[in-house]
Design an enzyme around this catalytic site. Structure first.
Site, PDB file in Angstrom:
ATOM      1  N   ASP A  84       0.856  -1.199   0.000  1.00 60.34           N
ATOM      2  CA  ASP A  84       0.000   0.000   0.000  1.00 60.34           C
ATOM      3  C   ASP A  84       0.887   1.242   0.000  1.00 60.34           C
ATOM      4  O   ASP A  84       1.708   1.427   0.909  1.00 60.34           O
ATOM      5  CB  ASP A  84      -0.861  -0.042   1.279  1.00 60.34           C
ATOM      6  CG  ASP A  84      -2.118   0.786   1.167  1.00 60.34           C
ATOM      7  OD1 ASP A  84      -2.410   1.302   0.081  1.00 60.34           O
ATOM      8  OD2 ASP A  84      -2.817   0.893   2.194  1.00 60.34           O
ATOM      9  N   GLU A 183     -14.254   1.930  -0.604  1.00 59.86           N
ATOM     10  CA  GLU A 183     -14.369   1.986   0.857  1.00 59.86           C
ATOM     11  C   GLU A 183     -15.509   2.920   1.278  1.00 59.86           C
ATOM     12  O   GLU A 183     -15.589   4.069   0.823  1.00 59.86           O
ATOM     13  CB  GLU A 183     -13.047   2.462   1.483  1.00 59.86           C
ATOM     14  CG  GLU A 183     -13.131   2.544   3.015  1.00 59.86           C
ATOM     15  CD  GLU A 183     -11.781   2.601   3.717  1.00 59.86           C
ATOM     16  OE1 GLU A 183     -10.738   2.424   3.067  1.00 59.86           O
ATOM     17  OE2 GLU A 183     -11.788   2.809   4.949  1.00 59.86           O
TER      18      GLU A 183
HETATM   19  O1  KIV Z   1      -4.561   0.333   4.792  1.00 58.73           O
HETATM   20  C1  KIV Z   1      -5.416  -0.542   4.699  1.00 58.73           C
HETATM   21  O2  KIV Z   1      -5.436  -1.477   5.502  1.00 58.73           O
HETATM   22  C2  KIV Z   1      -6.381  -0.426   3.608  1.00 58.73           C
HETATM   23  C3  KIV Z   1      -7.509  -1.390   3.519  1.00 58.73           C
HETATM   24  C4  KIV Z   1      -8.269  -1.662   4.689  1.00 58.73           C
HETATM   25  C5  KIV Z   1      -8.321  -1.269   2.292  1.00 58.73           C
HETATM   26  O3  KIV Z   1      -6.245   0.412   2.789  1.00 58.73           O
END
Ligand code: KIV
Length: 266
Positions: A84, A183
């Site tokens: 991410d 989301e």
């Molecule tokens: O940072 C995260 O855990 C997320 C998800 C929950 C979609 O972006």
């Protein structure tokens, strides 16, 4: 179980099979998620809140995300590992996005990245795809925009906001994203977006009509006590179990019943 790839995820949408995704931020949790046969492990920037104890996701750095993604990688056999992109690792432009996303692949062994945004980051998505870095987009409630949104609120309730979200979803698909996280959006809107896209939608607080679902693992196993979002479900309370174990250990040490002969050497 065969290795999950981007192609597996796309094939699941085509076959009408639900896609599963959970976060994991280290070796033991990634092992559990992978062993359960979950399709994708997301090293989410929720790390900032559930592991580092921050108020929001903004403080976590690229170095910290890569470090945790590397730990998760060592716990995975089959799941697709997604890194991410943290706040300010891609917002300034496509070149910054490619260099930072590339770190997830080169240094941690990730197979895809996720980034928050729509039309505003279409250029970054295109550049990543050109560099052969598979991308998941993230629309609706984007936690890195907490200050603009004025809190964590459901997005796309008003007609014009809903129309805008559909436009954003089309834009990220066109830019080359292979999936999109939705989301905290009303379930009927998520259903409409899911029907309008050929790439899978992965919902979190977006109702049952998405092609897949994602949650933060610590919410699922009861390891984050500060709050539980309405859309999350706690399937176990490990925090409570862990506290019981630690209290029992402390009690036995204080009473002198641990260690017993069984845990001692002759
Ligand atoms: O940072 C995260 O855990 C997320 C998800 C929950 C979609 O972006």
């Amino acid at each position: 179980m065969p290795k999950v790839t981007v192609q597996t995820i796309l094939a699941k949408k085509a076959a009408g099979q639900k896609i599963t995704m959970l976060t994991a931020h280290d070796f033991p949790t990634a092992r559990i998620v992978d062993e359960a046969g979950v399709d994708m492990v997301l090293v989410g920037d929720s790390l900032a809140m559930v592991v580092q104890g921050h108020e929001n996701t903004i403080p976590v750095t690229m170095d910290q995300m890569v470090y945790h993604a590397g730990m998760a990688k060592r716990g995975i056999r089959n799941a697709l590992l997604v890194g991410d992109m943290p706040f300010l690792s891609y917002q300034t432009g496509p070149e910054q996005a490619v260099l930072n996303a590339g770190r997830f692949l080169k240094e941690a062994g990730c197979e895809a990245v996720k980034l928050e945004g729509g039309i505003n980051i279409a250029g970054q998505i295109k550049a990543l795809v050109m560099a052969d870095i598979p991308v998941i987009a993230h629309l609706g409630l984007t936690p890195q925009s907490v200050h603009r949104m004025g809190g964590y609120k459901v997005q796309g309730r008003e007609e014009c906001a809903a129309a805008r979200l559909i436009e954003e979803a089309r834009a990220v698909e066109e830019a080359g994203a292979f999936a999109v996280v939705l989301e905290a959006v009303p379930m009927e809107l998520a259903k409409k977006i899911t029907g309008a896209l050929s790439i899978p939608t992965i919902g979190i607080g977006a109702g049952p009509h998405c092609d897949g679902q994602v949650l933060v693992l610590y919410d699922v196993i009861g390891m984050f006590e500060r709050f539980l979002p309405k859309f999350a479900k706690r399937y176990a309370n490990l925090q409570e179990e862990a506290l019981k174990a630690v209290l029992a250990y402390k009690d036995e040490v204080e009473k002198g019943t641990f260690p017993s002969e069984e845990q001692s050497f002759r």
